[in-house]
Design a protein around this motif. Sequence first.
Motif, PDB file in Angstrom:
ATOM      1  N   ALA A  56       0.849  -1.196   0.000  1.00 49.34           N
ATOM      2  CA  ALA A  56       0.000   0.000   0.000  1.00 49.34           C
ATOM      3  C   ALA A  56       0.885   1.247   0.000  1.00 49.34           C
ATOM      4  CB  ALA A  56      -0.929  -0.011   1.210  1.00 49.34           C
ATOM      5  N   ALA A  57       2.012   1.190   0.721  1.00 47.82           N
ATOM      6  CA  ALA A  57       2.945   2.318   0.729  1.00 47.82           C
ATOM      7  C   ALA A  57       3.644   2.463  -0.618  1.00 47.82           C
ATOM      8  CB  ALA A  57       3.975   2.129   1.845  1.00 47.82           C
ATOM      9  N   LEU A  58       4.129   1.364  -1.162  1.00 46.97           N
ATOM     10  CA  LEU A  58       4.818   1.405  -2.455  1.00 46.97           C
ATOM     11  C   LEU A  58       3.909   1.916  -3.565  1.00 46.97           C
ATOM     12  CD1 LEU A  58       6.842  -1.938  -2.607  1.00 46.97           C
ATOM     13  CD2 LEU A  58       7.794   0.343  -3.002  1.00 46.97           C
ATOM     14  N   GLU A  59       2.723   1.375  -3.615  1.00 43.48           N
ATOM     15  CA  GLU A  59       1.839   1.669  -4.750  1.00 43.48           C
ATOM     16  C   GLU A  59       0.997   2.919  -4.536  1.00 43.48           C
ATOM     17  OE1 GLU A  59       0.070  -2.210  -5.454  1.00 43.48           O
ATOM     18  OE2 GLU A  59       2.082  -3.052  -5.749  1.00 43.48           O
ATOM     19  N   GLY A  60       0.823   3.299  -3.265  1.00 45.10           N
ATOM     20  CA  GLY A  60       0.123   4.543  -2.990  1.00 45.10           C
ATOM     21  C   GLY A  60       0.911   5.754  -3.468  1.00 45.10           C
ATOM     22  N   ALA A  61       2.231   5.592  -3.527  1.00 45.50           N
ATOM     23  CA  ALA A  61       3.102   6.694  -3.960  1.00 45.50           C
ATOM     24  C   ALA A  61       3.401   6.662  -5.449  1.00 45.50           C
ATOM     25  CB  ALA A  61       4.415   6.627  -3.185  1.00 45.50           C
ATOM     26  N   GLY A  72      10.514   7.392 -11.980  1.00 45.80           N
ATOM     27  CA  GLY A  72       9.443   7.254 -12.959  1.00 45.80           C
ATOM     28  C   GLY A  72       9.516   6.022 -13.847  1.00 45.80           C
ATOM     29  N   PRO A  73      10.702   5.693 -14.407  1.00 46.69           N
ATOM     30  CA  PRO A  73      10.776   4.522 -15.292  1.00 46.69           C
ATOM     31  C   PRO A  73      10.411   3.201 -14.609  1.00 46.69           C
ATOM     32  CG  PRO A  73      12.691   5.943 -15.612  1.00 46.69           C
ATOM     33  CD  PRO A  73      11.966   6.458 -14.406  1.00 46.69           C
ATOM     34  N   PHE A  74      10.469   3.176 -13.273  1.00 45.36           N
ATOM     35  CA  PHE A  74      10.192   1.936 -12.547  1.00 45.36           C
ATOM     36  C   PHE A  74       8.701   1.754 -12.219  1.00 45.36           C
ATOM     37  CE2 PHE A  74      14.607   2.919 -11.874  1.00 45.36           C
ATOM     38  CZ  PHE A  74      15.228   1.679 -11.983  1.00 45.36           C
ATOM     39  N   ILE A  75       7.913   2.792 -12.453  1.00 44.96           N
ATOM     40  CA  ILE A  75       6.482   2.704 -12.140  1.00 44.96           C
ATOM     41  C   ILE A  75       5.796   1.939 -13.272  1.00 44.96           C
ATOM     42  CG2 ILE A  75       4.391   3.978 -11.573  1.00 44.96           C
ATOM     43  CD1 ILE A  75       6.741   4.249  -9.554  1.00 44.96           C
ATOM     44  N   GLN A  76       5.584   0.645 -13.043  1.00 42.57           N
ATOM     45  CA  GLN A  76       5.031  -0.243 -14.064  1.00 42.57           C
ATOM     46  C   GLN A  76       3.818  -0.973 -13.470  1.00 42.57           C
ATOM     47  OE1 GLN A  76       8.339  -2.295 -16.347  1.00 42.57           O
ATOM     48  NE2 GLN A  76       9.550  -1.459 -14.671  1.00 42.57           N
ATOM     49  N   PRO A  77       2.617  -0.602 -13.893  1.00 45.11           N
ATOM     50  CA  PRO A  77       1.399  -1.138 -13.287  1.00 45.11           C
ATOM     51  C   PRO A  77       1.290  -2.661 -13.323  1.00 45.11           C
ATOM     52  CG  PRO A  77       0.882   0.783 -14.620  1.00 45.11           C
ATOM     53  CD  PRO A  77       2.324   0.455 -14.882  1.00 45.11           C
ATOM     54  N   GLU A  78       1.965  -3.308 -14.261  1.00 44.88           N
ATOM     55  CA  GLU A  78       1.878  -4.774 -14.325  1.00 44.88           C
ATOM     56  C   GLU A  78       2.507  -5.433 -13.090  1.00 44.88           C
ATOM     57  OE1 GLU A  78       5.101  -3.748 -17.484  1.00 44.88           O
ATOM     58  OE2 GLU A  78       3.471  -2.720 -16.417  1.00 44.88           O
ATOM     59  N   LEU A  79       3.277  -4.654 -12.330  1.00 46.25           N
ATOM     60  CA  LEU A  79       3.868  -5.179 -11.104  1.00 46.25           C
ATOM     61  C   LEU A  79       2.947  -5.039  -9.890  1.00 46.25           C
ATOM     62  CD1 LEU A  79       7.524  -3.761 -11.365  1.00 46.25           C
ATOM     63  CD2 LEU A  79       6.879  -6.185 -11.409  1.00 46.25           C
ATOM     64  N   PHE A  80       1.998  -4.138  -9.946  1.00 49.11           N
ATOM     65  CA  PHE A  80       1.221  -3.781  -8.757  1.00 49.11           C
ATOM     66  C   PHE A  80       0.577  -5.005  -8.111  1.00 49.11           C
ATOM     67  CE2 PHE A  80       0.259   0.926 -10.034  1.00 49.11           C
ATOM     68  CZ  PHE A  80       1.618   1.200  -9.984  1.00 49.11           C
ATOM     69  N   HIS A 129      11.631  -0.464  -4.208  1.00 46.71           N
ATOM     70  CA  HIS A 129      10.929  -1.055  -5.348  1.00 46.71           C
ATOM     71  C   HIS A 129      11.678  -2.299  -5.830  1.00 46.71           C
ATOM     72  CE1 HIS A 129       9.181  -1.237  -9.438  1.00 46.71           C
ATOM     73  NE2 HIS A 129       8.217  -0.467  -8.988  1.00 46.71           N
ATOM     74  N   TYR A 130      12.982  -2.159  -5.987  1.00 46.80           N
ATOM     75  CA  TYR A 130      13.819  -3.261  -6.456  1.00 46.80           C
ATOM     76  C   TYR A 130      13.773  -4.451  -5.496  1.00 46.80           C
ATOM     77  CZ  TYR A 130      18.258  -5.842  -6.665  1.00 46.80           C
ATOM     78  OH  TYR A 130      19.209  -6.826  -6.669  1.00 46.80           O
ATOM     79  N   THR A 131      13.989  -4.202  -4.209  1.00 47.50           N
ATOM     80  CA  THR A 131      14.054  -5.321  -3.266  1.00 47.50           C
ATOM     81  C   THR A 131      12.746  -6.080  -3.188  1.00 47.50           C
ATOM     82  OG1 THR A 131      13.498  -3.896  -1.389  1.00 47.50           O
ATOM     83  CG2 THR A 131      15.826  -4.234  -1.832  1.00 47.50           C
ATOM     84  N   ARG A 132      11.631  -5.374  -3.328  1.00 44.13           N
ATOM     85  CA  ARG A 132      10.339  -6.053  -3.231  1.00 44.13           C
ATOM     86  C   ARG A 132       9.983  -6.776  -4.527  1.00 44.13           C
ATOM     87  NH1 ARG A 132       9.109  -7.371   1.573  1.00 44.13           N
ATOM     88  NH2 ARG A 132       8.122  -8.808   0.127  1.00 44.13           N
ATOM     89  N   TYR A 133       9.880  -6.058  -5.613  1.00 43.21           N
ATOM     90  CA  TYR A 133       9.285  -6.652  -6.811  1.00 43.21           C
ATOM     91  C   TYR A 133      10.175  -7.712  -7.468  1.00 43.21           C
ATOM     92  CZ  TYR A 133       5.626  -3.131  -6.525  1.00 43.21           C
ATOM     93  OH  TYR A 133       4.574  -2.345  -6.101  1.00 43.21           O
ATOM     94  N   LEU A 134      11.480  -7.482  -7.497  1.00 38.33           N
ATOM     95  CA  LEU A 134      12.325  -8.523  -8.095  1.00 38.33           C
ATOM     96  C   LEU A 134      12.339  -9.767  -7.212  1.00 38.33           C
ATOM     97  CD1 LEU A 134      13.116  -7.099 -10.634  1.00 38.33           C
ATOM     98  CD2 LEU A 134      15.503  -7.610 -10.128  1.00 38.33           C
ATOM     99  N   GLY A 135      12.216  -9.563  -5.909  1.00 41.50           N
ATOM    100  CA  GLY A 135      12.098 -10.708  -5.014  1.00 41.50           C
ATOM    101  C   GLY A 135      10.810 -11.481  -5.233  1.00 41.50           C
ATOM    102  N   ASP A 136       9.724 -10.755  -5.471  1.00 43.43           N
ATOM    103  CA  ASP A 136       8.428 -11.410  -5.711  1.00 43.43           C
ATOM    104  C   ASP A 136       8.473 -12.269  -6.970  1.00 43.43           C
ATOM    105  OD1 ASP A 136       7.508  -9.916  -3.569  1.00 43.43           O
ATOM    106  OD2 ASP A 136       6.681  -8.343  -4.842  1.00 43.43           O
TER     107      ASP A 136
END
Length: 221
Positions: A56-61, A72-80, A129-136
Amino acid sequence: MDTLDTPTPFSTLIRVASHEQHTEAETSTFMSDLLGGRLGVEAFARYTEQLWFVYAALEGAAESLRADRVAGPFIQPELFRTAELERDLAHLRGTGWRAGLRALPATAAYAARIEECARDWPAGYVAHHYTRYLGDLSGGQIIRDKAERTWGFERKGDGVRFYVFERITNPAAFKRGYRELLDRVDANDLEKQRIVDECKRAFDFNGAVFRELEGEFPLSA
């Protein structure tokens, strides 16, 4: 040989520099017990609740950072992941899941730091962003598989949808593209070092959450 003069890609630097913290977090007692089938589904549900606060914190921002030159380049909705987490929580806790939602102190601190970076230092947001999404996209798939087999969730169904990236058809290619984004990040060497340090901090936050979960779900002696 001119290969000696070739700078190490930033995606490699950030992965190598944070390896120790990454390993510490993923080999925590709580995660080892969870993946080893020694904890019940309640522990998995409680962990899923903590993830909701983080995402919620990551995606709320995210929307406010879409035009930022660094983040900006890392904001990719397919990751949400927030919508998928909410569907999982409805399955795990029932339709009234929000009423019982409670962040651990470590989770609250983690989410607050993400929000602080998003507000004041977008390059730091990239580290989280990196630590969370690439880990997922990587180790998260091990958790999904274990959860399906341990607690009988439907394969890629409710309860484990957080780990299913339906809009990413080729995870390996996506991760390559993400690492290329890291390599092109608009930051000088000093700022890159600060991002690496924040990445380590992100893993430390994650480890603190695991320690508090371990305190809630100790194994009987």
